[in-house]
Design a protein around this motif. Sequence first.
Motif: not given
Length: 347
Positions: A56-60, A193-203, A224-228
Motif C-alpha cells: 500500500e505504501y510502496n506503489p513504485s 518513457e523517461c518522463a514516466i520513470v521520472t514520476l516513478v522515482y518521485v513517488e 534529480g528524478a529526471i537526472l536518474l
Amino acid sequence: MGSTTSCCVSSSPKLRRNAHSRLESYNTEPELSREDTGCNLQHISDRENVDELNMEYNPSDHPRASTIFLSKSQTDVREKRKSLFINHLTHIDESKHGSTRRKHSSCSTIFLDDNTVSQPNLKFTIKCVSLAIYYHIKNRDTDGGMRQDIFDEKLHPLSKSEVPSDYDKHDPEQKQIYRFVRTLFSAAQLTAECAIVTLVYVERLLTYAEIDIGPENWKRMVLGAILLASKVWDDQAVWNVDYCQILKDITVEDMNELERQFLELLQFNINVPSSVYAKYYFDLRSLSETNNLSFPLEPLSQVKAQRLEAISRLCDDKYKDARRAAKKRSASVDNLVGVRWVPAILS
C-alpha cells in the motif's frame, strides 16, 4: 535392501520408521541459531515475503498498489464534476453553432490515438506527469514530513536571482511545472518513457524518505528524478555537466551531490519493473481523462494503414507456423502409442 529403514528416511533428522506407524518423530538436538553458526544472512523467504501494508505504501515497487498521484487527484471531486458540467454545456453550445471540436471516426476516415504503452506521446505524457506532480503539491499533507536540505531551493538555488522570502507559501501552477519539465526534456532530448520513470522515482522518493513535495523543493526533486531516469532508461545518457548548460547558474558539484543523495534516499533502488511502468502509464491516461486532457487524435494515413496491415500479416503468419508446429508435435506423440515397452530385468 532388506532393512526396514530406508536411506531416504534415515537421512531426515526428524523422522524414522518403525513396524507399526512406518514414520514416527524422535527428539532431535536443538538447532543452532544464525549467531552461533556465524551466518547472519537473511533468508530468501524473509526477503520475498511482501505484506499488503508494504504494497500500500510502496506503489513504485509493486504493480498491484495504487499510485499516489491518482489517489491525490481524486480528492477534488467537486471541482472535477463542476468542470465536467461546464465542458458539457460548452460542448452543447458549440454543437449548436456547428463548431464541434471532438473528432469521430467514420467509414471514410478513422481517427487513432497515436499513443501506446511502448511509444507514448512525448508532449502529452509530459503534460500528464506535470499534472500528477501538481496534485502531489496541491494535496500534500498539512502536517509536513521530513525535510531534506539538498532539495531546498533557498539553500541550493537553481538561478542567481534572489529567492522570495515567501517562496514556500505559494503553490506552483500546472503550467509552470509543465514549462520546467518540458524545458529539460527538450534541451536534453529525452523520451516520453523517461518522463514516466521520472514520476516513478518521485513517488519512490516520497515513500522511501517519508518527505513531502512542496513549492520549496519540487524543482530540485524533479530535477534529480529526471537526472536518474535519463541515465537508467536512455542508452545515451545525459551527463551532469550537460544539465549545467541548460541551467546556467548551477554547478557540477551541486548536480553530483544531488544525484548522490537522491540515490541514497532511494536506497539505490532504481529498478522499474515493466508491470510498474505499465501501471503508471495507464494511471496517467486515467488522470488525463478525468481532467479533460485528451490525447491527440490523428487520421489514419495510408502509410500507417499499410504498416498496420504488414504487422497484422506478420502476426498471422507466426500464429499459423505455431499451429503447424503444434500439429507436428501431436502427430509424433500419436506415433508412439503403438510402441510396446518391455520391462528390463536387472541382475
